[in-house]
Design an enzyme around this catalytic site. Sequence first.
Site, PDB file in Angstrom:
ATOM      1  N   GLU A 198      39.179  39.720  41.739  1.00  0.00           N
ATOM      2  CA  GLU A 198      39.161  41.017  41.056  1.00  0.00           C
ATOM      3  C   GLU A 198      38.876  40.904  39.559  1.00  0.00           C
ATOM      4  OE1 GLU A 198      38.659  43.475  42.644  1.00  0.00           O
ATOM      5  OE2 GLU A 198      39.505  43.109  44.627  1.00  0.00           O
ATOM      6  N   HIS A 253      30.448  46.894  41.353  1.00  0.00           N
ATOM      7  CA  HIS A 253      31.657  46.094  41.570  1.00  0.00           C
ATOM      8  C   HIS A 253      31.742  45.627  43.026  1.00  0.00           C
ATOM      9  CE1 HIS A 253      35.971  45.033  40.896  1.00  0.00           C
ATOM     10  NE2 HIS A 253      36.056  45.338  42.181  1.00  0.00           N
ATOM     11  N   GLU A 254      31.631  46.558  43.942  1.00  0.00           N
ATOM     12  CA  GLU A 254      31.769  46.184  45.360  1.00  0.00           C
ATOM     13  C   GLU A 254      30.623  45.271  45.782  1.00  0.00           C
ATOM     14  OE1 GLU A 254      34.617  46.854  46.353  1.00  0.00           O
ATOM     15  OE2 GLU A 254      35.060  48.409  44.875  1.00  0.00           O
ATOM     16  N   GLY A 311      39.464  53.095  45.182  1.00  0.00           N
ATOM     17  CA  GLY A 311      38.092  53.495  44.856  1.00  0.00           C
ATOM     18  C   GLY A 311      37.096  53.136  45.934  1.00  0.00           C
ATOM     19  N   GLU A 334      42.092  45.330  53.586  1.00  0.00           N
ATOM     20  CA  GLU A 334      42.728  44.667  52.457  1.00  0.00           C
ATOM     21  C   GLU A 334      43.965  45.474  52.045  1.00  0.00           C
ATOM     22  OE1 GLU A 334      40.384  44.167  48.886  1.00  0.00           O
ATOM     23  OE2 GLU A 334      41.835  42.777  48.046  1.00  0.00           O
TER      24      GLU A 334
HETATM   25  N1  TRP Z   1      39.254  45.150  46.873  1.00  0.00           N
HETATM   26  C1  TRP Z   1      39.057  46.506  46.468  1.00  0.00           C
HETATM   27  C2  TRP Z   1      38.282  46.456  45.176  1.00  0.00           C
HETATM   28  O1  TRP Z   1      38.773  46.250  44.132  1.00  0.00           O
HETATM   29  C3  TRP Z   1      40.270  47.304  46.241  1.00  0.00           C
HETATM   30  C4  TRP Z   1      41.292  47.449  47.311  1.00  0.00           C
HETATM   31  C5  TRP Z   1      42.365  46.702  47.509  1.00  0.00           C
HETATM   32  C6  TRP Z   1      41.446  48.535  48.157  1.00  0.00           C
HETATM   33  N2  TRP Z   1      43.187  47.256  48.447  1.00  0.00           N
HETATM   34  C7  TRP Z   1      42.661  48.378  48.836  1.00  0.00           C
HETATM   35  C8  TRP Z   1      40.661  49.623  48.409  1.00  0.00           C
HETATM   36  C9  TRP Z   1      43.125  49.332  49.714  1.00  0.00           C
HETATM   37  C10 TRP Z   1      41.114  50.565  49.296  1.00  0.00           C
HETATM   38  C11 TRP Z   1      42.343  50.433  49.936  1.00  0.00           C
HETATM   39  O2  TRP Z   1      37.124  46.536  45.153  1.00  0.00           O
HETATM   40 ZN    ZN Z   2      37.405  44.615  43.496  1.00  0.00          ZN
END
Ligand code: TRP
Ligand code: ZN
Length: 883
Positions: free
Chosen positions: A327, A304-305, A268, A128
Amino acid sequence: MRNEDPRPIRLKDYQVPAFDTHEVMLDIELDPKATRVHATLKMARNPASTDKKAPLKLDGEKLKLLEVKIDGEVLGANRYSVDEESLTIHETPEGDFTLETVTACAPEDNTALEGLYLTDGIYCTQCEAEGFRRITYYLDRPDNMAVFRTRITGDRKSEPVLLSNGNPVKKGKTKDGRHFVEWHDPFPKPSYLFALVAGDLGHVEDKFTTMSGREVTLRIFVEKGNEDRCAYAMEALKRAMKWDEERFGREYDLDIFMIVAVSAFNMGAMENKGLNVFNDKYILARPDTATDADYAAIEAIIAHEYFHNWTGNRITCRDWFQLCLKEGLTVFRDQEFTSDMRSRPVKRISDVRLLRAHQFPEDGGPLAHPVRPDSYIEINNFYTATVYEKGAELCRMIHTMAGPKRFRKGMDLYFERHDGEAATVEDFLNALADGAKLDLTQFKRWYWQSGTPEVLASGRYDAARKTYTLKMSQVCQPTPGQRVKEPFHIPVAVGLVGPDGKDIPLTLDGEEKPGAKTRVLHLTGREGTWRFKNVPEKPVPSILRGFTAPVKLDANLKERDLVFLMKHDSDSFNRWEAAQRYATNLLTRMVEAAKDGSTPRKGTAFAEMVHDLLSAKKIDPDFVAQIILLPSEQTLAQIIGQDVDVDAIHTAREALRLAIATHAKDALLSAYARMEVTGPYNPDAADAGKRALRNACLGYLAAAPGDEGVRLAAEQFRHATNMTDSIAALSVLSHIDCPEREEALATFHERWKDNHLVMDKWLAIQAMSSLPGTLDEVKRLTQHPAFTMKNPNKVRSLITSFASANQLRFHDAKGAGYRFVADKVLELDKLNPQVAARLLGAFKSWRQFEPKRRKLMQKELKRIAGTDGLSRDVYEIASKTLA
Ligand code: TRP
Ligand code: ZN
């Protein structure tokens, strides 16, 4: 790196993809310098696309293309073209076809930590938002959903563990002495949810039985030797799984759920289907290495995850403009989870603190964007407080308006309608409107209008008629690209507190029976008036209870009303808010006085409150710890808003701390003694609350005259049996120039130099010190073995802490702090653009400072913007911040 100015991507240009990918088979042979990826894609033209002639254009970056085949036939170089960002196949067969590519990438050289990279000898991926294109050529967009099969081949010694999404279906040895594992994920998913991890990892295992009775295997993988620090994360995971079943009826859907902790990670954590990857900071915890705040963050991020499995994975986003769909909603869900696990009011207070510290300045500055942006240059720059935290506030407002039962119906309908789809914000709002029976027509504006609305409230009591008339109005300042704002639909929870401190039941004009003591009023126009009847005596209004909307409220309250509310409001949030507002008013008067050398009008109510709360027989330590804390220097700067003088703010705040400490010294000392927690360490909210209060008292005591505070802090540091107390003491000492400070820092270093996460704390504490030598110290620490620019946690601990959490020293009068941070942004941009762009965020409020500093900041921004070869990430932030 760009050659010309990059062009923005726009929501209004969205088109469905010209091709669909149905199935993906990845055959990945790991190698640090040249990992070979053989991708087999079953594809066809997308019947929904109107462009029936479009060539097949796949995304791909930093890949070496070795072979292209269609339906088994190798394509000659004339049948495709390749550039820095894509592979285009000029002609494709009618109907279904199979595209095969063989490419190579170099995980070892990947310092951007996007795509496939190596961290401490572990292969791991981050896809992502657009990292998959660094692994193979693909239609790397979230509305392209496919079933994945992944075969990973690695070394048996260095990569005994080979993981990907879904279930393992096959394993074995290869002829050349390596081994492989094949994974199959039955749920069609976008490429951003793909993950691969390989390495010599240890793990802990547990089980969870779902509400329908299926048994799920849970595994947390960590670097060997860290298995003893996973227990809390595992417990939190099981609590989250159970909670999502009970609160939202959502059950986990695969037979195995895996989490991997790695040390080099841009954010995170990441919700990859069935294989979450975490920054190890949010997994590893032991009482002697992790603070209460670390434990709380682990619980929240694990949840969250995990919650993303439904809000993000089962229902994903059509395009990246819809990011808040997953999100904002998932943050709202994790906030609710934490509220149920811990103290709801304290959680609300800390979330609002966070919103005001990060989102409000974003909304009021040059980087303001709507919760659903309509254009971006680099999507990585839009993982913002606005999308996440304000996005969560929008879900919370819907929840407030619907109430829990109807909200649940709306969510049920959302899952029913869109499971398995790539959805939009409109889909979500329609499902909620239909399921919860709400009219969200006007409410929708929150998603595309940026800026923080300002609400003005004023009330009038009519003693003869026994009525109370409340008037509210709203305005929203223009933001970049949005000059005119339509009125927002703002739900405002209101209470009226009688002179006896008790809430008055609220009866609106025209109503028969008295209603509840807290009622939600809907401010939908630019102005609104509400008249309450049967109000026996003149009340004090308590407006925006629980912070029901992300607005700036001016309730027109007199100082004595604030003092009254901070004692009596039945709404904990507004009690805290009244105290904050009182302190803020006092501090802004003191700042003015510090500037012109006058004496401010004294306010002693805050100090008295601290004294009274600490001396009370029955107290809620966690809440008291919150309410006695003064607003931060950053918050004050933001509220003052223009010509900010950071020295005057620091001076005023320290003076008030001294006054409070002096006034309440005995109460502080006795609470410090009473709040000591004995017995084995427990990270639960109850014990954590006591430690929080005790350490808040220690902070004040260190501000009191005499050296008793230093003595107590040094003693606490020596005898601490957990990291919370140890770090709190060290932090207090870090601001005081004394031998105990140097000794404690040295002892701490000696004890923890081999623990990278604890060393992060040691770096951060020094970077946040208010002592005048801090910048030089930070510069020296960049050469320390515990620091490296290649690990984002190190950068955040040392440099971001200095730039974003040390207002006094970052804003050095000669601009040395700005110069240092700008140099680091440029240096980091070559390694990791995503993290470099975030660091540059420290400059976003440059216009609010006094002219000299404003010019110095602008100069550094211009220097950055004028540098050749900037990444898209840094280019976008620098140019928009200056605009
Ligand atoms: N989708 C992840 C979350 O909020 C966050 C995320 C987006 C991310 N881009 C990223 C994490 C790049 C690590 C690196 O839970
Ligand atoms: Zn998220």
